[in-house]
Design a protein around this motif. Structure first.
Motif, PDB file in Angstrom:
ATOM      1  N   ALA A 277       0.824  -1.194  -0.078  1.00 36.74           N
ATOM      2  CA  ALA A 277       0.024  -0.067   0.016  1.00 36.74           C
ATOM      3  C   ALA A 277       0.747   1.248  -0.012  1.00 36.74           C
ATOM      4  CB  ALA A 277      -0.786   0.002   1.229  1.00 36.74           C
ATOM      5  N   ALA A 278       0.331   2.091  -0.553  1.00 36.27           N
ATOM      6  CA  ALA A 278       1.153   3.524  -0.793  1.00 36.27           C
ATOM      7  C   ALA A 278       1.295   4.028   0.678  1.00 36.27           C
ATOM      8  CB  ALA A 278       0.533   4.379  -1.773  1.00 36.27           C
ATOM      9  N   GLY A 279       2.211   4.745   0.908  1.00 37.87           N
ATOM     10  CA  GLY A 279       2.394   5.326   2.065  1.00 37.87           C
ATOM     11  C   GLY A 279       2.877   4.242   3.232  1.00 37.87           C
ATOM     12  N   GLN A 280       2.960   3.204   2.848  1.00 39.68           N
ATOM     13  CA  GLN A 280       3.587   2.174   3.953  1.00 39.68           C
ATOM     14  C   GLN A 280       5.000   2.499   4.334  1.00 39.68           C
ATOM     15  OE1 GLN A 280       2.683  -1.899   2.683  1.00 39.68           O
ATOM     16  NE2 GLN A 280       1.051  -1.981   4.350  1.00 39.68           N
ATOM     17  N   VAL A 281       5.477   2.330   5.533  1.00 41.61           N
ATOM     18  CA  VAL A 281       6.661   2.755   6.103  1.00 41.61           C
ATOM     19  C   VAL A 281       7.677   1.364   6.092  1.00 41.61           C
ATOM     20  CG1 VAL A 281       6.408   2.102   8.190  1.00 41.61           C
ATOM     21  CG2 VAL A 281       8.332   3.691   7.846  1.00 41.61           C
ATOM     22  N   ASN A 282       7.152   0.285   5.635  1.00 40.27           N
ATOM     23  CA  ASN A 282       7.874  -1.047   5.768  1.00 40.27           C
ATOM     24  C   ASN A 282       8.610  -1.378   4.643  1.00 40.27           C
ATOM     25  OD1 ASN A 282       5.645  -1.551   4.291  1.00 40.27           O
ATOM     26  ND2 ASN A 282       5.232  -3.531   5.241  1.00 40.27           N
ATOM     27  N   VAL A 283       8.450  -0.784   3.234  1.00 43.43           N
ATOM     28  CA  VAL A 283       9.080  -1.059   2.012  1.00 43.43           C
ATOM     29  C   VAL A 283       9.607  -0.001   1.335  1.00 43.43           C
ATOM     30  CG1 VAL A 283       8.409  -3.481   2.228  1.00 43.43           C
ATOM     31  CG2 VAL A 283       7.006  -1.668   1.052  1.00 43.43           C
ATOM     32  N   SER A 284      10.471   0.038   0.655  1.00 45.80           N
ATOM     33  CA  SER A 284      10.975   1.235  -0.308  1.00 45.80           C
ATOM     34  C   SER A 284      11.708   0.436  -1.383  1.00 45.80           C
ATOM     35  CB  SER A 284      11.728   2.189   0.420  1.00 45.80           C
ATOM     36  OG  SER A 284      12.877   1.858   0.941  1.00 45.80           O
ATOM     37  N   VAL A 285      12.328   1.428  -2.229  1.00 44.61           N
ATOM     38  CA  VAL A 285      13.222   0.771  -3.167  1.00 44.61           C
ATOM     39  C   VAL A 285      14.345   1.946  -3.271  1.00 44.61           C
ATOM     40  CG1 VAL A 285      11.637  -0.131  -4.885  1.00 44.61           C
ATOM     41  CG2 VAL A 285      12.098   2.463  -4.921  1.00 44.61           C
ATOM     42  N   GLY A 286      14.803   2.765  -2.060  1.00 43.63           N
ATOM     43  CA  GLY A 286      15.837   3.465  -1.933  1.00 43.63           C
ATOM     44  C   GLY A 286      16.379   3.278  -0.367  1.00 43.63           C
ATOM     45  N   SER A 287      17.516   3.568  -0.189  1.00 40.70           N
ATOM     46  CA  SER A 287      18.155   3.727   0.852  1.00 40.70           C
ATOM     47  C   SER A 287      18.994   4.726   1.447  1.00 40.70           C
ATOM     48  CB  SER A 287      19.087   2.276   1.022  1.00 40.70           C
ATOM     49  OG  SER A 287      18.458   1.159   0.917  1.00 40.70           O
ATOM     50  N   ARG A 288      18.961   5.004   2.755  1.00 42.82           N
ATOM     51  CA  ARG A 288      19.625   6.235   3.185  1.00 42.82           C
ATOM     52  C   ARG A 288      20.835   5.723   4.348  1.00 42.82           C
ATOM     53  NH1 ARG A 288      15.980  10.062   6.224  1.00 42.82           N
ATOM     54  NH2 ARG A 288      17.759  11.394   6.094  1.00 42.82           N
ATOM     55  N   PHE A 289      20.781   4.762   4.961  1.00 42.88           N
ATOM     56  CA  PHE A 289      21.629   4.224   5.884  1.00 42.88           C
ATOM     57  C   PHE A 289      22.539   3.021   5.261  1.00 42.88           C
ATOM     58  CE2 PHE A 289      18.370   5.974   8.756  1.00 42.88           C
ATOM     59  CZ  PHE A 289      19.133   6.663   9.583  1.00 42.88           C
ATOM     60  N   PHE A 290      23.657   3.004   5.570  1.00 45.67           N
ATOM     61  CA  PHE A 290      24.613   2.117   4.968  1.00 45.67           C
ATOM     62  C   PHE A 290      25.765   1.911   6.150  1.00 45.67           C
ATOM     63  CE2 PHE A 290      23.079   4.451   1.415  1.00 45.67           C
ATOM     64  CZ  PHE A 290      22.557   3.373   0.457  1.00 45.67           C
ATOM     65  N   GLU A 291      26.402   0.777   5.956  1.00 46.44           N
ATOM     66  CA  GLU A 291      27.574   0.348   6.578  1.00 46.44           C
ATOM     67  C   GLU A 291      28.771   0.204   5.832  1.00 46.44           C
ATOM     68  OE1 GLU A 291      29.335  -2.999   9.856  1.00 46.44           O
ATOM     69  OE2 GLU A 291      27.192  -2.975   9.600  1.00 46.44           O
ATOM     70  N   ILE A 292      29.957   0.899   6.180  1.00 50.63           N
ATOM     71  CA  ILE A 292      31.074   0.770   5.378  1.00 50.63           C
ATOM     72  C   ILE A 292      31.907  -0.126   6.336  1.00 50.63           C
ATOM     73  CG2 ILE A 292      33.174   2.084   4.715  1.00 50.63           C
ATOM     74  CD1 ILE A 292      31.210   4.445   4.329  1.00 50.63           C
ATOM     75  N   ARG A 293      32.616  -1.130   5.646  1.00 47.99           N
ATOM     76  CA  ARG A 293      33.450  -2.161   6.466  1.00 47.99           C
ATOM     77  C   ARG A 293      34.687  -1.887   5.621  1.00 47.99           C
ATOM     78  NH1 ARG A 293      29.077  -7.305   6.450  1.00 47.99           N
ATOM     79  NH2 ARG A 293      27.518  -6.118   7.587  1.00 47.99           N
ATOM     80  N   SER A 294      35.704  -1.919   6.384  1.00 47.49           N
ATOM     81  CA  SER A 294      37.252  -1.684   5.923  1.00 47.49           C
ATOM     82  C   SER A 294      37.937  -2.957   6.525  1.00 47.49           C
ATOM     83  CB  SER A 294      37.896  -0.292   5.912  1.00 47.49           C
ATOM     84  OG  SER A 294      36.860   0.525   5.455  1.00 47.49           O
ATOM     85  N   ARG A 295      39.102  -3.375   5.879  1.00 45.95           N
ATOM     86  CA  ARG A 295      39.795  -4.316   6.438  1.00 45.95           C
ATOM     87  C   ARG A 295      41.250  -3.886   5.902  1.00 45.95           C
ATOM     88  NH1 ARG A 295      38.670 -10.348   5.563  1.00 45.95           N
ATOM     89  NH2 ARG A 295      39.586  -9.793   3.540  1.00 45.95           N
ATOM     90  N   LEU A 296      42.211  -3.756   6.698  1.00 47.83           N
ATOM     91  CA  LEU A 296      43.601  -3.360   6.338  1.00 47.83           C
ATOM     92  C   LEU A 296      44.649  -4.563   7.042  1.00 47.83           C
ATOM     93  CD1 LEU A 296      45.534  -1.392   5.369  1.00 47.83           C
ATOM     94  CD2 LEU A 296      45.962  -0.440   7.475  1.00 47.83           C
ATOM     95  N   ARG A 297      45.198  -5.173   6.131  1.00 47.73           N
ATOM     96  CA  ARG A 297      46.240  -6.218   6.457  1.00 47.73           C
ATOM     97  C   ARG A 297      47.709  -5.506   6.294  1.00 47.73           C
ATOM     98  NH1 ARG A 297      48.924 -10.497   3.603  1.00 47.73           N
ATOM     99  NH2 ARG A 297      47.390 -10.126   1.763  1.00 47.73           N
ATOM    100  N   LEU A 298      48.318  -5.174   7.415  1.00 51.40           N
ATOM    101  CA  LEU A 298      49.424  -4.525   7.479  1.00 51.40           C
ATOM    102  C   LEU A 298      50.527  -5.323   8.180  1.00 51.40           C
ATOM    103  CD1 LEU A 298      51.049  -1.705   6.955  1.00 51.40           C
ATOM    104  CD2 LEU A 298      50.453  -1.110   9.240  1.00 51.40           C
TER     105      LEU A 298
END
Length: 342
Positions: A277-298
């Motif tokens: 249903a239009a206006g529902q908060v539970n689904v979308s096709v876009g995103s605003r929150f992301f997690e950036i995962r980095s790994r360094l082998r030194l």
């Protein structure tokens, strides 16, 4: 001189010689002990300095990786529209030698020192709105959301987890949210978790948390699930009118062509209009929150960093950031695969 005097003098000389030899041995032992202690102190100082330098170098490299990932998300935000797994931000960065990045920058002199040659960077960007947000369990009035509780119940059932732990989670989350919003709340209320691992504060077992990790997240407020990036299990649990078969068909359909709107997703599985249903908060096709995962082998140590970012238009700001303690290199770290799972 009497005949007994000569043996006495010889005995005295032998005792004197023995004492001198013992003193010399003690002196040598004492000098060797001092020398070993000084050498150990020097070695320890070198190791501490080396570890501190490696920590600072790793921190600067990981900061650079975070800024690069934020730039990728910002450029993606310029195009607008939907977010899907075919975009550049969704392509993991396989482990690559850091010197290759420096060589690609023609405006900067490439450092070819041994430390740079031994540094390898990898990582990925994860759409946090492809996961179920635990914060959705509490509605805007501070009460438990029955629809979202039902959705999490479907997820627990799919994963074979005890429903009793979900009830405990929801009630403790309500108490924790209330304690954060009102000073009159009970001092015995649990702390409000910021990361999935901290859900143990709300009564979840370690086994339950490890099973839930790939499917849930914790964000500052209620968020919809992105149908273009979520797994079939998350879609099934979020859209209560869909079956697991419908969710799997939806995932297959978006691989051919990402959904440009919720209506396209509904038509892809032939669901009723009320399901999306239009206006529902539970689904979308876009995103605003992301997690950036980095790994360094030194050298012989691996350091991982996680950052939760919010993209608001072209502004990509960091909300949370944490780094793991350096760990020795294992065979898994040398496979070149980016870190996976939550």
């Amino acid at each position: 001189m009497t005949p007994r005097a000569a043996p006495l003098r010889r005995g005295s000389r032998r005792r004197a010689n023995g004492a001198a030899l013992l003193s010399a041995m003690l002196t040598v032992a004492l000098v060797a002990t001092f020398a070993a202690a000084a050498l150990w102190q020097q070695w320890r100082s070198i190791e501490v300095e080396t570890a501190e330098r490696a920590r600072v170098q790793a921190a600067w490299v990981l900061v650079g990786g975070l800024d690069w990932a934020r730039l990728v998300l910002r450029e993606d935000g310029r195009t607008g529209g939907q977010d899907h797994l075919g975009e550049p931000w969704a392509v993991p960065l396989q482990e690559a030698r850091l010197s290759s990045f420096l060589a690609a920058d023609r405006n900067a002199g490439a450092d070819t020192s041994g430390e740079v040659l031994d540094a390898f960077l990898s990582g990925q960007i994860v759409d946090l709105q492809s996961l179920m947000n635990v914060s959705n369990l509490i509605d805007d009035s501070g009460k438990i959301s029955s629809d979202d509780l039902h959705g999490f119940a479907r997820l627990f059932e799919t994963l074979g987890l005890p429903q009793a732990q979900l009830d405990t989670l929801a009630e403790n989350l309500r108490l924790a949210a209330d304690a954060s919003a009102a000073s009159k709340a009970s001092p015995l209320a649990p702390l409000l978790p910021q990361r999935v691992e901290q859900l143990a504060w709300l009564g979840l077992s370690e086994n339950t948390i490890s099973v839930l990790k790939p499917y849930i997240t914790i964000l500052p407020y209620r968020t919809p699930v992105n149908l273009n990036t979520a797994s079939a299990e998350v879609i099934y649990a979020t859209v209560l009118q869909l079956s697991m078969a419908d969710a799997q068909r939806l995932v297959a359909a978006r691989e051919r062509s990402p959904f440009r709107g919720i209506e396209e997703a509904r038509l892809a599985v032939g669901a009723e209009a009320s399901a999306f249903a239009a206006g529902q908060v539970n689904v979308s096709v876009g995103s605003r929150f992301f997690e950036i995962r980095s790994r360094l082998r030194l050298d012989k140590l691996v350091t991982e960093e996680h950052a939760v970012v919010l993209r608001d238009g072209l502004d990509v700001r960091v909300l949370q950031r944490w780094r793991t303690a350096p760990t020795p290199v294992t065979d898994e770290h040398q496979t070149g695969a980016p870190p996976v799972g939550r």
